[in-house]
Design a protein around this motif. Structure first.
Motif: not given
Length: 346
Positions: A88-96, A156-167
């Motif tokens: 769940n990449h959304i949850i991973i992003t929120l935790i990170d 934190l200024r650009d949260l797109k950096s935290l978003s991993p690619a989905e496989m």
């Protein structure tokens, strides 16, 4: 780890009540720690073996939905089922994001070696955090020399950096880069060249997901989820009222029966006893039916609430591509809930 469970906190596992570790989501879109999910699967399998059967499905711990094992799963590799479900990449992003904001984000490489080192940089390509030493090694390696490493403050200024690619589910080594409009399905380039090569409308994922949070499809889905959650809550409340009313009616019947029995002879006492048994039986069956309906409503409400919360978090914290993919998953799951709602509301 989380100190306590917050039912509104999407980063807390509903099994261990701690912050997710390697969050995996099931087809019903409920998410659990990989280890928690694996232990749950094994407990389900173990209970079935007492009946000398090989179980090939298990229930979701939250909504009780019957869940089939992932592709390539067999009865002989049940210990690997949890790992096969998608992250769940959304949850991973929120935790990170939360860990970075609290300045508690640890180096992912050091963690794999059972060391605790504070992270200072984030690799956009690898979606991992590194400490100073690991960053140097990462930059020096040929395979990762051209990767873009940014400071955690810049992340934190650009949260797109935290978003991993989905496989891709069909090709686990391939990144999802396309979206087939004809089949309403995300896919990788291999899928595009094979399963979807005859489709007329296949878009780049970034194009399909562009500014999706402002599109009508997203607004309609979020609105329907909110509406359905309220409607199921209303139905659940009505069921509780009926249960209370049923209990009061039972008490009234018992009181009347007792008053009548006091004025009758011994023969009438036998009649009273039989009558009360019948009343209790009717009450038990009615309560059982209503409790079953109430449980189903509660589970459906929880499922829809979870869909809504994840969608709202996706809107506020996720990249457009992640939001778009989450919407598509949510739409498919919401169809099942709509059938339930239409049945119960009719």
């Amino acid at each position: 780890m989380a100190e306590a469970s917050d039912p509104e906190d999407l980063t807390v596992c509903s099994i261990c009540l701690q912050t997710f570790t390697k969050p995996k989501y099931l087809p019903c879109l409920h998410t659990f720690c990989e280890l928690c999910l694996q232990q749950w699967i094994e407990s389900q399998v173990k209970s079935e073996r007492r009946h000398y059967q090989q179980k090939t499905v298990f229930m979701c711990p939250v909504c009780r939905a019957e869940t089939r094992p992932p592709t390539n799963a067999t009865v002989n590799n049940k210990a690997e089922w949890a790992n096969m479900f998608p992250n769940n990449h959304i949850i991973i992003t929120l935790i990170d994001k939360s860990m970075i904001e609290k300045e508690k984000k640890a180096c992912d490489v050091c963690n794999e070696m059972d060391k605790e080192m504070p992270a200072t940089e984030w690799c956009v390509q690898c979606s991992e955090a590194y400490c100073g030493e690991c960053s140097k090694v990462h930059r020096a390696m040929k395979a990762s020399r051209k990767h873009r490493l940014v400071s955690l403050c810049d992340v934190l200024r650009d949260l797109k950096s935290l978003s991993p690619a989905e496989m891709c589910n069909d090709h686990p080594e391939e990144v999802i880069k396309l979206f087939c409009v004809d089949h309403d399905h995300p896919c990788c380039t291999l899928c595009g060249a094979t399963s979807h090569r005859k489709c007329d409308n296949v878009l780049e994922l970034s194009e399909a997901a562009k500014d999706f949070k402002n599109k009508q499809e997203f607004s309609d889905l979020l609105g329907n989820l909110n509406k359905s959650e309220k409607e199921i809550g209303k139905t659940s409340g009505m069921i509780q009222e009926n249960l209370s009313k049923l209990d009061r009616e039972k008490e009234d019947i018992e009181r009347s029966a007792n008053e009548l029995a006091d004025s009758l002879i011994a023969h009438m006492n036998v009649i009273r006893s039989r009558f009360l048994q019948e009343v209790s039986g009717v009450h038990a069956r009615a309560v059982s039916e209503l409790n079953t309906a109430a449980e189903k409503c509660s589970l459906q409400k929880g499922t829809i609430k979870n869909l809504r919360q994840v969608l709202e978090k996706s809107r506020d914290h996720s990249a457009d591509t992640e939001l778009f993919l989450q919407v598509k998953r949510t739409e498919r799951k919401f169809k099942d809930s709509k059938v339930f709602i239409e049945t119960k509301m009719s």
